[in-house]
Each structure stands twice: as structure tokens, then as C-alpha cells.
Enzyme design. Structure first.
Site, PDB file in Angstrom:
ATOM      1  N   SER A   1       1.632   5.274   0.981  1.00  0.00           N
ATOM      2  CA  SER A   1       1.780   6.294   2.307  1.00  0.00           C
ATOM      3  C   SER A   1       2.799   7.177   1.901  1.00  0.00           C
ATOM      4  O   SER A   1       3.196   7.796   0.941  1.00  0.00           O
ATOM      5  CB  SER A   1       1.545   5.741   3.510  1.00  0.00           C
ATOM      6  OG  SER A   1       2.754   4.806   3.719  1.00  0.00           O
TER       7      SER A   1
ATOM      8  N   HIS B   1       0.596  -1.208   0.101  1.00  0.00           N
ATOM      9  CA  HIS B   1       0.036   0.056  -0.010  1.00  0.00           C
ATOM     10  C   HIS B   1       0.986   1.205  -0.094  1.00  0.00           C
ATOM     11  O   HIS B   1       2.111   1.269   0.296  1.00  0.00           O
ATOM     12  CB  HIS B   1      -0.833   0.171   1.196  1.00  0.00           C
ATOM     13  CG  HIS B   1      -0.189   0.205   2.592  1.00  0.00           C
ATOM     14  ND1 HIS B   1       0.128   1.239   3.113  1.00  0.00           N
ATOM     15  CD2 HIS B   1       0.216  -1.027   3.324  1.00  0.00           C
ATOM     16  CE1 HIS B   1       0.920   0.971   4.106  1.00  0.00           C
ATOM     17  NE2 HIS B   1       0.950  -0.149   4.411  1.00  0.00           N
TER      18      HIS B   1
ATOM     19  N   HIS C   1      11.401  -6.481  32.402  1.00  0.00           N
ATOM     20  CA  HIS C   1      10.974  -5.652  31.634  1.00  0.00           C
ATOM     21  C   HIS C   1      12.058  -5.183  30.703  1.00  0.00           C
ATOM     22  O   HIS C   1      13.100  -4.952  31.388  1.00  0.00           O
ATOM     23  CB  HIS C   1      10.102  -4.584  32.296  1.00  0.00           C
ATOM     24  CG  HIS C   1      10.793  -3.691  33.141  1.00  0.00           C
ATOM     25  ND1 HIS C   1      10.993  -4.134  34.633  1.00  0.00           N
ATOM     26  CD2 HIS C   1      11.289  -2.502  33.110  1.00  0.00           C
ATOM     27  CE1 HIS C   1      11.678  -3.100  34.892  1.00  0.00           C
ATOM     28  NE2 HIS C   1      11.860  -2.109  34.372  1.00  0.00           N
TER      29      HIS C   1
ATOM     30  N   SER D   1      14.082  -2.202  28.551  1.00  0.00           N
ATOM     31  CA  SER D   1      14.266  -0.553  28.207  1.00  0.00           C
ATOM     32  C   SER D   1      15.945  -0.481  27.925  1.00  0.00           C
ATOM     33  O   SER D   1      16.522  -1.357  27.235  1.00  0.00           O
ATOM     34  CB  SER D   1      13.919   0.358  29.395  1.00  0.00           C
ATOM     35  OG  SER D   1      14.157   1.526  29.134  1.00  0.00           O
TER      36      SER D   1
END
Length: 893
Positions: A438, A436, A578, A580
Site C-alpha cells: 500500500s 501486502h 475510560h 483519554s
């Protein structure tokens, strides 16, 4: 015992001698990985470990040894005992001869029972002395990657095809003369590198490698290639340069995914028309004659490969179901395969200046191109459309990579990108495939490694620094999730320069991200190398800090006390749940977070100079340029023949994408018609690898009374101050102001304006002129006079590019030999009179200016035309003709 310890070199390494075997394991054996190729006596260390800690060693899955080691033969006998081995590297090249060349290893064969390593998936035997491929390799049923480059192989075994799981095979730089027919049985093979051998023929069975994406046959003795290569529908790159090819099959043009075909340095005298129309074919170094169409090419294939070349003024093209190739004036290429759309579609495109309000660059990104907008947005193609976007090669180190980034209307994402670099040129092309349209741009980002983490866990390494790895244990997640890893190496010199502390050191900066917002179910194990100069022997744990940065990298928290740190001789290992930024620091400073923030901000800044120079032959032409720090000297050297002016300003630290202004003071103003002029001040946006350059015409609205006028150009960051102090010309940027710099300029005596009374002043009588047409915009006589003011001593080259003959140029110069202004006017209006009836004359004028190196005038003409076009459209709408016209068009249709 002491003598044996010194002989094995273990006492200095571990501090405990042979009695300290656990220390040896801790320093060399990291989990299931054993890297001994970095040690000159790696085989000796392996044998000692195998003798004293056999139970641990036989569990090793990754092993690296140097084949330049004198104990290699003894070591080979122990390798078959490593039943869990998945990756084995036995490379030479670690030693160099007196001339600096890599010395090949001593490996000539492998033990027969080596074939019992049924778990082995990766085998690297490069830079050795193999003359035949050891038969035991053919029994490695799990082998997926095999590298035997830089050996002396003359042939491959006839049953080579039994390695059915092989996906990557490199035999570069050997002596292969032919290939076995069984090579076609490698149905899973994706990358095949046979470059720099002595191949004279290829078997037809090569065409059975249906999953092959990269095939390198360069540097051989091939005089022809089989037609069966056209069966490789997955092929993306085909390298055939430096062979003896006389012709190539036209059927290669039908390969749907091919984006690089290198035919340079062959004996080609003709190339089929189907091949020639491909935008990615390289044929330099061939004695080409007339290119003739292939007799096999039919009309349908010719239509499929229709190629459209668009001029600079065009902004759209039509694509049909037959597909086409499109080349824009700016160098961008498109390939629409047949069947990409079912009905004819009009594609609109334009090139935009990146606006920092919506082009959000990530940390450490560098912009390499303008923004390409393709409409209609969001249209879904039935097959992938290929795009090639040119860009300037960035001056970035190896830890960066180039990608095409696309905008969905809400966020930017990176596309899978391949890069082609032109030799002897900084110009490069980025290639991507999309379904597509853009917005698209090219950026340089930190190298990104990624993987999908399954429920059973996995292992992720950094390709920038292989010492960095992330271990995901079994049960770490319920649903598979994607994880990305980026690494930014930081030199010790940078750390010491910024912190002014020789004791501060830091490991590479690690950034981890994932596509899930949920923390991991089990701790994830991270291994980081210790900072430079720090080892397990001299480590002071009180000085070691693990820092965690938030997602935006704005704050850094010391989490050393919150995690369990483990150390080997080379690495620090800790666990997190987590992702980062993570950074390992070694320093005596107590407030480590503030230091890290300062260093990190400096790593994101670009130091620049601002330059204001005047043309030597026309001082009212002022060049403004924003130059990255490392380019100041070469830029000034390049410009010194044509320009004079003040020295560059002070160094200024700026972020990529930051806006600033240039303002002329003391009665000097900028042409207000410029689209980038804001309240008499020129607007810039700083991108380090775009041309932050403006060449403008400076005039004075007041009467100079025949005197030269001194002025100044001042640069401001962000908002412009309402008033300027009297001492601005003597003052550099201050801590309490937004000034970047103030530079003096000197203008010559005021010349009479050409458009005030051109006829009597120069003896010319100009009849009314309207170049172009009302719909696309006119250039009037006043516009031409404005343009003439901008032209300087380069009027002759402009005239030649406009189509005037040498005789005309010489006559104009002779007739007006005492006055440069008359020469310019005579040249420009002579051309205008000759081309006043040509509807395309304005675009020719723009092209001529660009070819003459006067992009500034070309931009002005385009701005004038665009303004005229807008006024025409507004007048049409105002009188109500637009609806009526469209109704008539629909009636005719």
C-alpha cells in the site's frame, strides 16, 4: 529513640519518626513495589521496614536495592523471606568515583536459600563483583530475565541450561572465555548478549537456540563461528563486529528473518558471495581482498539472492517465485524471500510528497520521509516482504521512537519497526515486514508501551517514565483487550515560560487508548508522579488538579472533584473507567482548563523562519527555504559562501503539514511551468524534518529599461489575498491578515533572453535537437535554452558530470572567457550534439544535475519529460492507435 530516628533518616522523610511507620510505608512502599535504590541508605530503610512491617514487606513483588550500600550483606539475609518476589534488582553503578566512572557494587555472592524464591522471574545483578555465578541462581525455576553484565565472570556453570524458562540473558562486559554446552538447552531464549568478553570458541550447541532473535557476540576473540548458527531460523540481528574472524559461513545468508549482520572490525579477507549480496551486511574495518564465491553456493542459492539495482528513471521491477533483493535509486531496499509469490509479478513504485489532506499526522508526530507507494495494492504475499526505508535522524528527545506507518486506503496504522543508525551520519534506515502493499512513510512518534489486558488483570508501566503505571484489577474486562500508553514529559521551564507564572507546574502528560469502545467493568488505577518540586510533605491539595482531555486533545476538563485522589510521598493515584489524556497540574489559577489548552497547543507547534537568498554569481537564482527555529543559524552559516540576501523573517508558529505560499510582487513572477506553481505563487507544505526548500528562477515580464529592479517575496498562510497593500514591503505579519512575512529582494539589470535570438547574439548556430524519444518524452532546443538560463558558475562541474573531459571544459572556458553565458551554452550544446543518438541521454542529464547539486534543474527536466510523455500518450489515444497497438502485442504474445 530520637537518636535512632535521626540515624535511620526517617524523621525528615516521613515527619513522624519511627512512630510513623505507616507514613514510611506510604512514602516508600507503593502497593507491591519497593524502590529503594534511589536512596543512599536504601538498605537501612529496607531493614527498618522489614522489622516493623514484616507482614506487608514479605508480600512485595518488585524490589530495587543499590549494591553500593554498606548494609547490603545484612540485607541479603532477609531477601529469601520475600516468597512472592517476582523482580529483584541489586545493581551497582549508583555511585561514581572521582573521575565520574560508575563504581561497581560490593555483591560477590548470594545466600544459598536465595534459590527458594520460586516466583522470581526477573533478576538484575549488573555492575557488581561476581567472579562466578552463584549456584543458587540455578534453582530459580521461574527465572525469565537474567542480567549479570559488568561483572568479573570467567565462566558459566556447566548446568546453566537448567534455567529452561530464560528468555533474556545478558553477560556483557565480563571475562568469559568459553560457554558451557548446556547453553543449547535454553530453548526459550530470545535475546543473548555476550558482547565484550574474551570468548575464543562457541560450542556447536549454540545452534539449538531456535527461538533466539538477537545474538550479540561483538567485542570478543572469536576467530571462527560454528556452522550451526545457520539453524537459528528466528534470528533477526547478529552482531559479530570487533572479533578476530577470518571467515564466516556462507549458510548465514539462508537465515530467513535476518535483517542485520555486523562484521565490522574483524580480520576478514574474503566474504562468501551469498553474504556479500545481503543489503544489511556491514563489513567496514576488514582487510578485504577479492570476494570469492563460497564453494558451497549452488546455482539455486545464487538465483534466490539475485539483486536488482534500479536507476532513478525506472518505476517498476519484476519478482519471481525465486525471490530477489531490490535496491532503488533513492536508497530504499526490498527483500522478497523465495516463495513469496507463486507466479511472476510486476511491482510498481513511486515516491509522493505527503499531502496533509490524507496523510493525517497524530499529535506530536514528526514526518521523516516522503510517501512510498507500492502497487498492486492489497496483493497478499505468501511470505513477509522486508522493506528498508532511509530517513533523516530526527532531532527529537528520548521520549520519541521511529516507526513505519502504512495506509490501508481508509486509515493509517503503525508497523513493527526496527531502526539502524549509521555512525558519524544522520542517515538512518527503518525496517519493517509486510504481507501486502500500500502506502508507507516513516514518522517519529511518542514512545508507545502496550499490553493485552486479560480478565485476571495486569500491570502496565511507561518505559519513558517508570513512575507512571496503570493497574488493571481482576475482572476489569470479560474479553482480553489491547491497551496502549504514551507519555510526553513537560519541563517546568516550558510551563513557566508559556504561562508566565512561576507557580504553575505539571506532571508528564499521559495518553491511554484501547482497541475497545466499551468502558472497563471495574475502575482502572492510575499512578502519576507529582509535579516537579511537589512532595507529600509540602503538598497543598487545593492547588492540585487532575485534567481530562478529549480524544483530540482540544479541550481540558478539571475532574479533580469527580475522582478519589490518593497521595504518597511521590505519587498521586486515582481511578478511571475510560481512557483519554490525563494531566496532573499544580497551580493557583482557577481556570486551569484554559491554561492547559494553551500549553498543549504550544507543545504541538513548530517555530520556523522563512529565508529568501540570492546566488552571488547569478542573482536571478532565488533560494526559498523554510527552516525550523533551531536550524536557522547553522543553515545561514552553511549558505553564506554561495548566497546573499535579506535576513530571515520573523518567527512563525506552524503546525506540521500546514500549507503556505510564497508570492513575488511588483512585476516579478515565477516560472509558470513549475508543477508546484499556483497562480504565480509557489506552494509549500511545512514538514519540519523534510527539506522545505525551493530554488527557482525569477524573471520580469516587463521591460526594465536596463535598470535594476527591486521586488519582494511575501509568504502567506492558506488562502492568498486578492490584493496586496502598498505598504506590504514595510509591514510584517499583522493580526488581521494571513501574512507570515514580506522580504525584499533586488534583481540585477535585465539580461537578453537566450531563446529570443540565440544565433546572432552569441555567434552560435544550433541545428535542431530532439534528445530522447517520443514515447518517453523529448528535450528540444528550446528546452535546452531554458535549462541553460538556470545554470550558473557551476557549469564546469555539471559538464564533468555529463562526461565532458577536462580538456573540453578548459577549451570552452578559454574560447568564451569573456562571457559566462557563452560558456554555459557551448558546454551544454556540445554535450547534446555528442549524445543526440543516445536513447538514455536525458536520464544521464538528470543524474548529472543531481550529482552537481542542482536538484532544481533535475526537477525541471523531469517535469518537461513527464509533460512530453503525457502529450504523447494523449495523441496515441486520440488517433486510436493505443487499442490497435495492444491488440498487436497480444497477438504476438
Amino acid at each position: 529513640m530520637q537518636k535512632m530516628e535521626e540515624l535511620l533518616g526517617l524523621r525528615d522523610e516521613c515527619g513522624e519518626g519511627t512512630s510513623g511507620a505507616p507514613a514510611l510505608a506510604g512514602s516508600c512502599l507503593a502497593d507491591n513495589r519497593l524502590n529503594l535504590d534511589v536512596y543512599p541508605d536504601g538498605c537501612r530503610r529496607f531493614l527498618q521496614l522489614f522489622k516493623e512491617q514484616r507482614a506487608e514487606v514479605v508480600q512485595v513483588e518488585f524490589l530495587r536495592l543499590s549494591s553500593n550500600d554498606c548494609l547490603l550483606d545484612t540485607t541479603l539475609g532477609s531477601l529469601p523471606h520475600l516468597k512472592h518476589l517476582k523482580s529483584l534488582v541489586l545493581k551497582g553503578g549508583h555511585a561514581r568515583d572521582e573521575f565520574g566512572s560508575c563504581q561497581h557494587g560490593s555483591l560477590t555472592s548470594l545466600p544459598p536459600d536465595f534459590g527458594n524464591l520460586r516466583c522470581l522471574t526477573h533478576l538484575d545483578l549488573s555492575f557488581n563483583r561476581l567472579s562466578t555465578l552463584p549456584s543458587c541462581i540455578l534453582h530459580l525455576s521461574s527465572l525469565r530475565v537474567l542480567l549479570v553484565s559488568h561483572n568479573s565472570l570467567v565462566t558459566l556453570p556447566e548446568d546453566f541450561g537448567c534455567l529452561s524458562k530464560l528468555t533474556f540473558f545478558s553477560a556483557m562486559k565480563n571475562r568469559l572465555k568459553d560457554l558451557p554446552q548446556s547453553i543449547g538447552e535454553l530453548s526459550m531464549l530470545q535475546d543473548l548478549d555476550l558482547s565484550e568478553n574474551a570468548l575464543e570458541l562457541l560450542p556447536e550447541e549454540v545452534g539449538n537456540l531456535h527461538n533466539c532473535t538477537d545474538l550479540d557476540l561483538s567485542g570478543n576473540c572469536l576467530s571462527s563461528i560454528p556452522d550451526s548458527l545457520a539453524n537459528l531460523k528466528s534470528l533477526r540481528q547478529l552482531h559479530l563486529h570487533s572479533n578476530l574472524l577470518v571467515t564466516v559461513p556462507a549458510s548465514l545468508a539462508s537465515l530467513p528473518n535476518l535483517f542485520r549482520l555486523d562484521l565490522q572490525n574483524n580480520c576478514l579477507r574474503a566474504i562468501p558471495a551469498e553474504i556479500q549480496t545481503l543489503p544489511f551486511v556491514h563489513v567496514r574495518g576488514n582487510p578485504l581482498g577479492e570476494t570469492e564465491p563460497s564453494p558451497q553456493a549452488d546455482k539455486s542459492s545464487t538465483r534466490r539472492l539475485q539483486r536488482l539495482f534500479l536507476a532513478s528513471g525506472e518505476g517498476s521491477f519484476t519478482v519471481t517465485s525465486e525471490g530477489c533483493r531490490v535496491v532503488l535509486a533513492c536508497g530504499i531496499h526490498f527483500y522478497f524471500p523465495p516463495g513469496a509469490i507463486s507466479h511472476p509479478l510486476r511491482i510498481y513504485f513511486r515516491s509522493l510528497t505527503p499531502d496533509p489532506q490524507w496523510v493525517k499526522l497524530r499529535h506530536h508526530d514528526v514526518l521523516l520521509s516522503r510517501v512510498l507507494e507500492l502497487q498492486p495494492h492489497g496483493i497478499q504475499f505468501q511470505q513477509e516482504v522486508q522493506i528498508w526505508m532511509p530517513y533523516i535522524s530526527p532531532q527529537t528527545p528520548h521520549q520519541h521512537e521511529v516507526v513505519v506507518r502504512t495506509f490501508s486506503g481508509q486509515s493509517w496504522s503503525d508497523l513493527r519497526t526496527s531502526v539502524k543508525r549509521k555512525r558519524k551520519s544522520k542517515k538512518c534506515v527503518a525496517h519493517c515486514c509486510v504481507l501486502h502493499f500500500s502506502w508507507f512513510l516513516v514518522v517519529s512518534r511518542l514512545v508507545q508501551n502496550e499490553c493485552k489486558v486479560p480478565a485476571e488483570g495486569t500491570l502496565l508501566f511507561s518505559s519513558v517514565d517508570p513512575n507512571i503505571k496503570v493497574i488493571f484489577p481482576a475482572g476489569v474486562t470479560k474479553e482480553p483487550r489491547n491497551v496502549k500508553l504514551q507519555v510526553l514529559p513537560v519541563s517546568a521551564e516550558e510551563i513557566q515560560e508559556i504561562t508566565a507564572n512561576a507557580g504553575c507546574r505539571a506532571s508528564p502528560l499521559l495518553y491511554l487508548s484501547q482497541d475497545s469502545t466499551v468502558d472497563f467493568l471495574k475502575p482502572v488505577r492510575i499512578q502519576l508522579p507529582l509535579p516537579p518540586g511537589v512532595t507529600g510533605l509540602n503538598l497543598d491539595r487545593s492547588r492540585l488538579h487532575i485534567l481530562h482531555g478529549d480524544l483530540k486533545g482540544q479541550t481540558w476538563n478539571d475532574i479533580t472533584s469527580e475522582v478519589v485522589l490518593e497521595f504518597t510521598h511521590l505519587y498521586a493515584v486515582f481511578e478511571v473507567t475510560h481512557f483519554s489524556w490525563y494531566w496532573l497540574w499544580y497551580t493557583t489559577k482557577t481556570y486551569i482548563g484554559g491554561i492547559a489548552k494553551k500549553v498543549y497547543e504550544r507543545l504541538r507547534l513548530y517555530q520556523v523562519n522563512f529565508i529568501a537568498l540570492q546566488r552571488k554569481k547569478d542573482p536571478e537564482q532565488v533560494l526559498l527555504q523554510c527552516v525550523p527555529k533551531h536550524k536557522v543559524d547553522p543553515v545561514l552559516k552553511k549558505l553564506q559562501d554561495r548566497y546573499r540576501g535579506p535576513e530571515p523573517s520573523d518567527m512563525v508558529e506552524m503546525f506540521e503539514g500546514e500549507q503556505f505560499f510564497a508570492a513575488f510582487e511588483r512585476g516579478i513572477s515565477i516560472d509558470m511551468d513549475r508543477p508546484d506553481c499556483v497562480d504565480g505563487r509557489l506552494s509549500f507544505i511545512f514538514y519540519s524534518h523534510l527539506k522545505n526548500m525551493k530554488e527557482i528562477y525569477v524573471t520580469s515580464p516587463v521591460d526594465r529599461k536596463g535598470q535594476a529592479v527591486k521586488g519582494q517575496v511575501s509568504f502567506y498562510r492558506g488562502a492568498v489575498p486578492d490584493s496586496i497593500p502598498e505598504d506590504a514591503s514595510r509591514r510584517r505579519k499583522g493580526p488581521d491578515s494571513l501574512w507570515l512575512a514580506t522580504l525584499p529582494i533586488k534583481l540585477p539589470q535585465l539580461k537578453p533572453r537566450w531563446d529570443e535570438n540565440p544565433g546572432p547574439l552569441y555567434g552560435f548556430s544550433f541545428p535542431p535537437l530532439n534528445l530522447g524519444n517520443a514515447e518517453t518524452g523529448y528535450l528540444t532546443q528550446a528546452n535546452l535554452l531554458s535549462i541553460a538560463r538556470r545554470v550558473g558558475a557551476d557549469w564546469q562541474s555539471i559538464g564533468l558530470n555529463l562526461g565532458l573531459t577536462y580538456q573540453q571544459i578548459e577549451r570552452i572556458g578559454y574560447n568564451n572567457r569573456e562571457d559566462l553565458n557563452k560558456q554555459i551554452l557551448d558546454m551544454l550544446f556540445s554535450w547534446a550534439q555528442q549524445n543526440s543518438e543516445d536513447p538514455d541521454c536525458v536520464s544521464k542529464l538528470i543524474t548529472a544535475m543531481k550529482e552537481s547539486g542542482r536538484q532544481d534543474i533535475a526537477d525541471e527536466v523531469e517535469a518537461i519529460i513527464e509533460l512530453g510523455r503525457q502529450k504523447y500518450s494523449e495523441s496515441i489515444r486520440r488517433v486510436g492507435l493505443e487499442q490497435e497497438s495492444s491488440t498487436e502485442d497480444s497477438a504476438i504474445a
